[in-house]
Enzyme design. Structure first.
Site, PDB file in Angstrom:
ATOM      1  N   LYS A   1      50.276  -3.927 -79.642  1.00 48.54           N
ATOM      2  CA  LYS A   1      49.109  -4.204 -80.480  1.00 48.54           C
ATOM      3  C   LYS A   1      49.046  -3.169 -81.595  1.00 48.54           C
ATOM      4  CE  LYS A   1      44.114  -4.780 -80.310  1.00 48.54           C
ATOM      5  NZ  LYS A   1      42.932  -4.889 -79.442  1.00 48.54           N
TER       6      LYS A   1
ATOM      7  N   LYS B   1      50.762  -8.548 -81.216  1.00 50.89           N
ATOM      8  CA  LYS B   1      49.554  -8.819 -81.980  1.00 50.89           C
ATOM      9  C   LYS B   1      49.413  -7.850 -83.141  1.00 50.89           C
ATOM     10  CE  LYS B   1      44.622  -8.607 -81.509  1.00 50.89           C
ATOM     11  NZ  LYS B   1      43.517  -8.167 -80.720  1.00 50.89           N
TER      12      LYS B   1
HETATM   13  C1  PBG Z   1      39.440  -5.715 -78.898  1.00 53.10           C
HETATM   14  C2  PBG Z   1      40.145  -6.776 -79.610  1.00 53.10           C
HETATM   15  C3  PBG Z   1      40.339  -6.921 -80.996  1.00 53.10           C
HETATM   16  C4  PBG Z   1      40.969  -8.158 -81.163  1.00 53.10           C
HETATM   17  C5  PBG Z   1      41.159  -8.702 -79.915  1.00 53.10           C
HETATM   18  N1  PBG Z   1      40.680  -7.818 -78.965  1.00 53.10           N
HETATM   19  C6  PBG Z   1      39.897  -6.105 -82.126  1.00 53.10           C
HETATM   20  C7  PBG Z   1      40.382  -4.736 -82.311  1.00 53.10           C
HETATM   21  O1  PBG Z   1      41.273  -4.233 -81.618  1.00 53.10           O
HETATM   22  O2  PBG Z   1      39.813  -4.102 -83.193  1.00 53.10           O
HETATM   23  C8  PBG Z   1      41.322  -8.769 -82.486  1.00 53.10           C
HETATM   24  C9  PBG Z   1      41.437 -10.239 -82.493  1.00 53.10           C
HETATM   25  C10 PBG Z   1      41.463 -10.867 -83.818  1.00 53.10           C
HETATM   26  O3  PBG Z   1      41.422 -10.224 -84.882  1.00 53.10           O
HETATM   27  O4  PBG Z   1      41.510 -12.108 -83.839  1.00 53.10           O
HETATM   28  N2  PBG Z   1      40.177  -4.700 -78.395  1.00 53.10           N
END
Ligand code: PBG
Length: 326
Positions: free
Chosen positions: A196, A249
């Protein structure tokens, strides 16, 4: 052999030939639909930064899930907006928390016909907006793991099929696997947000889920975008800690990571087509600059072609109807 013996256009001549030659066949069952469940609402509220997407009160999620299933999509992932936030995100593991209630409602209605996934993270639940417990400006890894264990077990207790840790804490998959097994949930699967990245493409989501960090950024736990090896190492570690599915992601700026992971690991790979990737298409379509449907199908096919088995996407709500018309 080359032109004029070879004519690539021979197999592109008719729609039937073109369909026959197609290798990537996107199916609704490949997709996972995210839902935002908000404890503070009585009726659905549109999310400004994500056109045609809504924050939902508990009493609408049954109908929403029915709609999603009618598209041929089998899975959804729940994000919760709690009534109160605090330093350790305690509403994230409350047995009567918003996600726990939503899971119970969905499982009572749809049973095994619907795969219910939950996001296991603290950022919607902490007053700091960070994915972990903050002490003296530092996001504390190991104390956060203790909370994440409780969150995952509470989701499993409510009936979640798959829990998805997204906080990028070291050891989160191992800790959660242990906690689930100790509590008798050895059948609850883990989809790890393994690779991520700290991404500008999450902005619309943070507006939707009210989880922007109040100070600092997520760069001390999410990855920087300049390093593919680090992402592959993260995935490798999560596989060794017991992740059933690993995730990359965002998806679009990271297709190389998906592709490299595909050739290196034989575990199921999910890709998250994140909020910014959705909203860009929506915004362009609203201006008449893109055909939303064609653009979305092309993007999702690209993510699949890169090697993703599963795609989490906000387009999942519409996809069934779109694919039928293809
Ligand atoms: C929370 C989380 C996030 C997303 C999914 N889970 C946001 C972040 O890490 O700031 C983002 C999902 C998206 O942008 O569609 N940890």
């Amino acid at each position: 052999m080359t032109y004029p013996n070879v004519r690539m256009r021979r197999l592109r001549r008719t729609p039937a030939l073109r369909t026959m030659m197609q290798k990537i066949n996107l199916q609704p069952a490949d997709l996972i639909c995210p839902l935002f469940v908000d404890e503070n609402l009585k009726k659905a509220v549109p999310i400004e930064s994500m056109p045609e997407y809504y924050r939902l009160p508990l009493n609408t999620i049954r109908d929403e899930a029915k709609h999603i299933l009618s598209q041929g999509v089998k899975a959804l992932i729940l994000f919760g907006l709690p009534r109160t936030k605090d330093g350790i995100g305690s509403q994230a593991y409350a047995q009567d928390g918003v996600v726990q209630k939503a899971v119970a409602v969905l499982k009572a209605e749809f049973g095994d016909d619907l795969v219910v996934m939950t996001d296991v993270c603290l950022c919607e639940y902490t007053s700091t907006g960070h994915c972990g417990i903050v002490k003296d400006g530092e996001i504390m890894n190991d104390p956060t793991l203790e909370v994440l264990r409780k969150v995952a077990v509470s989701h499993a207790q409510s009936g979640a099929d798959i829990v998805a840790p997204s906080g990028m804490m070291d050891g989160q998959v191992k800790s959660i696997r242990e906690a689930l097994d100790e509590s008798g949930f050895c059948q609850t699967a883990i989809m790890a947000y393994s690779a991520k990245f700290a991404s500008s493409f999450y902005s619309p989501f943070r507006n939707a889920a009210e989880c922007a960090p109040q100070s600092g950024s997520r760069k001390s736990y999410q990855m920087g975008f300049g390093n593919a090896e680090e992402a592959l190492r993260e995935i490798e570690i999560d596989v060794s800690e017991g992740a059933d599915i690993v995730m990359v992601k965002p998806a679009l700026a990271y297709l190389d990571i998906i592709s490299a992971a595909r050739s290196r690991f034989n575990v199921p790979i999910a890709a998250y087509n994140v909020s910014g990737e959705y909203s860009m298409v929506k915004a362009a379509a609203r201006n008449g600059w893109l055909d939303e449907r064609q653009a979305a199908l092309e993007i999702l096919a690209g993510i699949k072609r890169a090697g993703a088995d599963l795609i989490i996407t906000y387009f999942a709500r519409d996809i069934g109807a779109w694919l039928k018309q293809e």
